[in-house]
Design an enzyme around this catalytic site. Structure first.
Site, mmCIF file in Angstrom:
data_model
loop_
_atom_site.group_PDB
_atom_site.id
_atom_site.type_symbol
_atom_site.label_atom_id
_atom_site.label_comp_id
_atom_site.label_asym_id
_atom_site.label_seq_id
_atom_site.Cartn_x
_atom_site.Cartn_y
_atom_site.Cartn_z
ATOM 1 N N SER A 240 6.849 -5.117 -7.097
ATOM 2 C CA SER A 240 6.937 -4.497 -5.775
ATOM 3 C C SER A 240 8.285 -3.821 -5.564
ATOM 4 O O SER A 240 8.384 -2.852 -4.834
ATOM 5 C CB SER A 240 6.781 -5.517 -4.655
ATOM 6 O OG SER A 240 5.885 -6.505 -4.970
ATOM 7 N N ASN B 91 6.785 0.072 0.713
ATOM 8 C CA ASN B 91 7.822 -0.884 1.081
ATOM 9 C C ASN B 91 9.113 -0.203 1.491
ATOM 10 O O ASN B 91 9.900 -0.758 2.254
ATOM 11 C CB ASN B 91 8.052 -1.891 -0.043
ATOM 12 C CG ASN B 91 7.000 -2.997 -0.012
ATOM 13 O OD1 ASN B 91 6.418 -3.266 1.050
ATOM 14 N ND2 ASN B 91 6.734 -3.609 -1.143
ATOM 15 N N HIS C 42 0.865 -0.969 -8.381
ATOM 16 C CA HIS C 42 1.291 -1.863 -7.313
ATOM 17 C C HIS C 42 0.124 -2.180 -6.389
ATOM 18 O O HIS C 42 -0.263 -1.366 -5.554
ATOM 19 C CB HIS C 42 2.465 -1.238 -6.536
ATOM 20 C CG HIS C 42 3.005 -2.140 -5.481
ATOM 21 N ND1 HIS C 42 3.479 -1.697 -4.273
ATOM 22 C CD2 HIS C 42 3.130 -3.492 -5.453
ATOM 23 C CE1 HIS C 42 3.870 -2.741 -3.551
ATOM 24 N NE2 HIS C 42 3.672 -3.822 -4.252
ATOM 25 N N GLU D 202 -0.733 1.657 -5.231
ATOM 26 C CA GLU D 202 0.300 2.634 -5.575
ATOM 27 C C GLU D 202 0.358 2.739 -7.100
ATOM 28 O O GLU D 202 0.582 1.734 -7.783
ATOM 29 C CB GLU D 202 1.664 2.204 -5.015
ATOM 30 C CG GLU D 202 1.767 2.411 -3.507
ATOM 31 C CD GLU D 202 3.089 1.946 -2.914
ATOM 32 O OE1 GLU D 202 3.583 2.587 -1.968
ATOM 33 O OE2 GLU D 202 3.636 0.915 -3.381
#
Ligand code: T1G
Length: 658
Positions: free
Chosen positions: A408, A479, A429, A441
């Protein structure tokens, strides 16, 4: 063959005019299709060699609905209701031969016909609410006449598809034909000649109890938070009980047109086209993905077992690997647990579960991955651990096998650089829970080969995920934006807002949960560890809010600990005066005076922070398009789809474009 327009043609077969809509890719009801259909019907009604008609679609789809591309412009004549009235009121029988998906206006065409026969692969839906609108050509009045009000509410207010078998049970279609659909429809049409035709619009609505109708409505609306279309859909279907058809149809049309021009519909249309655009990755047009049949998953914890289950669902052979045989056995039972849940909820049957388990092997030895075509690691997020793992894999898997990391926050380029063949490394991801969340992702590393990236996308599609390609940056697209959202939310605390006010403002905007409730749900410790790691290199002049650090030091690590930004009792969150006191104390320690902050300011600042970070990601080339960023935030972080995502919302806020 007679041509009625560029997209509609007809052939007479045994006295039946077979009308074919041929408008690739989905036979959408463009102006030309509507004109063609009307001309075909007029011809069929008057031609002496025609006793009945069949309407069908060319290719694999019946009709994918109204042409969404025409929604920006005023409706052109003939409008769909006119075409449908011509079908329903035709003197000669009209049969719909539903050869594939019949969606929106497509299903409305079918239910205006006098009889419907479907191929076994057909799927039927009125998905308009997903575009922020309601059916605009009689769907809300004709469907309840076929299936009853509760079932019509269920389908129209959720937009969910009914497969042919269910459509038959519900009474939407009269028959399923697994052989030659066109021949069968022609025979049916002939058989209807001279009989009393069933005109759905003038038939009675089956009686339903108020309780059944109310129950269907509240179930359908339970997840429609803040959206106007599902509510309007329910209202319109209810009308069918006691409103004359013509009056109800004009109310439906009025509602459809008003919703079509609404902000919510514009946002959802944006999302529709964004999803199609995301699939087109520049540079991959002519690149063939590698063939993947066996997927290896390393680490069978929460994430790894979810990924493995997804891969099994998609038909892959899966090799799950853990550090020891014991841990591998635990991983296997975790996967079985997920399959059991799918079994209990009716998503799969016992046979499907057995088939999945047969395709699964689990092992405590990395060596078992020799047969894998692609390996996804989902181990502890630590750079040394992941890098060592990839170096070992180099000697185990075939040279053409692909290596994917599910990190991540770590830098996949530095993991790739340590391997012998960095071209075969990419990031995948996943979001937790991996078997539920649609977002994936797909991280293109500095040296990822184009066919490796294409394989990642093909894998994602087969896993039924929504893949978004992104470049390497800490936290990738989602994120990174979430971090600036968090930072701004914490600034708001220091400035004078409280967590419950901030959460309330964002929930009123349409997020299922505000930021602080999300932090508590996810647990505060990972972000805390990151902040501690970054402490040494942080710019001492940059604004830093230490309230979360104090919460963590006090053991308030979130929902699992029973306390974090809130207090939890039986899973219910409550405001905790201790947290309020701590926030006040930290403000005082910094000499900050709290001011009153409006909900509008909260929304503006939080949405603004997301959009600004998104703009940075675009300028750095991490995200290819603004709409990709919108999809990440909608599908991974609860951003309301009917607001279109942070980038779309920021454009809207600027006012109408010139
Ligand atoms: N209008 C215009 N273009 C459409 C379209 C549509 N309805 N549906 C798909 N496309 C384009 C899409 O943009 C893409 O284009 C290409 O077709 C292939 O799509 C009066 C108000 C039919 C199940 O909501 O669910 O009817 O990117 O990649 O996976 O009451 O498309 O290649 O340029 O999705 O095979 C209701 C939406 C409209 C259906 C096919 N209808 N479409 O899936 O291909 S409202 C919908 C779908 C309405 C009436 C009203 C899917 C599909 P490009 P694709 P696919």
């Amino acid at each position: 063959m007679t041509t009625f327009s560029d997209t509609v043609s007809g052939t007479v077969n045994n006295g039946v005019l077979l009308i074919e809509i041929n408008h690739p890719p989905v036979n959408a009801l463009s102006t030309d299709v509507r004109k063609g259909l009307l001309a075909a019907l007029a011809h069929g009604e008057t031609a002496v060699d025609v006793a009945a008609m069949v309407i069908t679609g060319a290719g694999a789809i019946f009709v994918g609905g109204a042409d969404i591309r025409e929604f920006g412009a005023p409706p052109a004549e003939p409008v769909l209701p006119t075409v449908l009235a011509a079908i329903e009121n035709a003197e000669k029988p009209v049969v719909a031969a539903i050869n594939g998906a019949a969606l929106g206006g497509g299903l409305e065409v079918a239910i205006a016909a006098h009889r419907r026969i479907a191929s076994a692969t057909a799927a039927l839906a009125l998905p308009e609410v997903k575009l922020g609108i309601v059916p605009g050509a009689g769907g809300t009045q004709r469907l309840p006449r076929l299936v009853g009000i509760p079932a019509a509410i269920d389908m129209i207010a959720t937009g969910r598809p009914a497969p042919a078998s269910e459509a038959l049970k519900l009474g939407i279609v009269d028959r399923i034909e697994s052989g030659d659909l066109r021949a069968a429809a022609i025979a049916e049409a002939r058989a209807l000649v001279g009989t009393d035709l069933r005109r759905v619009g003038t038939s009675a609505v089956p009686v339903a109890t108020t309780e059944a109708i109310d129950a269907a409505a509240s179930k359908a609306l339970a997840r429609a938070r803040g959206q106007n279309a599902p509510r309007e859909a329910v209202r319109l279907v209810r009308l069918s009980a006691d409103t004359p058809l013509a009056e109800a149809l004009s109310e439906e049309r009025r509602t459809f047109l008003a919703l079509r021009d609404s902000d919510q519909a514009a946002a959802l249309r944006h999302v529709f086209f964004a999803e199609r655009a995301a699939a087109k990755v520049p540079g991959l047009e002519n690149i063939k993905p590698r063939k993947i049949e066996t997927v290896g998953v390393i680490g069978l914890g929460l994430m790894g077992s979810g990924i493995a289950t997804c891969a099994l669902d998609a038909g892959y052979t899966v090799i799950g690997v853990e550090q020891t045989e014991d841990a591998a056995a635990k991983g296997r039972s975790r996967i079985e647990g997920l399959l059991d849940r799918a079994l209990q909820s009716g998503r799969i049957d016992a046979g499907a579960k057995a088939d999945r388990l047969q395709r699964l092997t689990t092992s405590g030895a990395l060596q078992s991955l020799a047969a894998a075509d692609l390996v996804i690691e989902a181990v502890f997020d630590d750079l040394v651990v992941k890098t060592e793992l990839f170096v070992k894999l180099d000697h185990i898997v075939r040279p053409d096998a692909i290596l994917a990391t599910n990190t991540s926050y770590l830098d996949p380029d530095s993991i790739a650089a340590a391997t012998a063949l960095p071209e075969r490394v990419l990031g995948l991801h996943f979001f937790s829970p991996a078997s539920v969340m649609r977002l994936l992702e797909v991280v293109r590393c500095a040296r990822t080969a184009p066919d490796v990236l294409a394989t990642g996308l093909a894998l994602a599609k087969r896993l039924r995920k929504l893949p978004i390609v992104c470049g390497v940056t800490e936290g990738f697209i989602g994120n990174r934006i979430f971090s600036s959202y968090r930072r701004e939310a914490e600034f708001l605390l220091e400035d004078g807002a409280l967590p419950q006010q901030i959460d309330g403002a964002m929930e009123a905007y349409g997020f299922p949960m505000g930021p602080f409730a999300v932090f508590d749900l996810a647990g505060l410790e990972i972000a805390w560890a990151r902040r501690k790691r970054q402490a040494a290199t942080r710019n001492p002049k940059a604004r830093y809010v230490d309230i979360a650090d104090h919460l963590c030091e006090a053991g308030r690590l979130g929902m699992k600990a029973g306390r974090g930004w809130y207090r939890y009792h039986d899973g219910k969150r409550a405001v905790d005066p201790e947290v309020t006191a701590l926030i006040e104390q930290r403000r005082a320690a910094k000499g900050l005076a709290a001011r009153s902050i409006s909900d509008d300011e909260i929304r503006q600042r939080l949405l603004g922070a997301m959009a600004a970070e998104g703009a940075a990601l675009l300028s750095e080339g991490i995200a290819a398009r603004a709409s990709d960023i919108d999809l990440v935030m909608i599908n991974g972080y609860g951003f309301p789809a009917h607001k279109g995502g942070p980038m779309f919302a920021a454009e809207q806020a600027k006012g109408p474009r010139a």
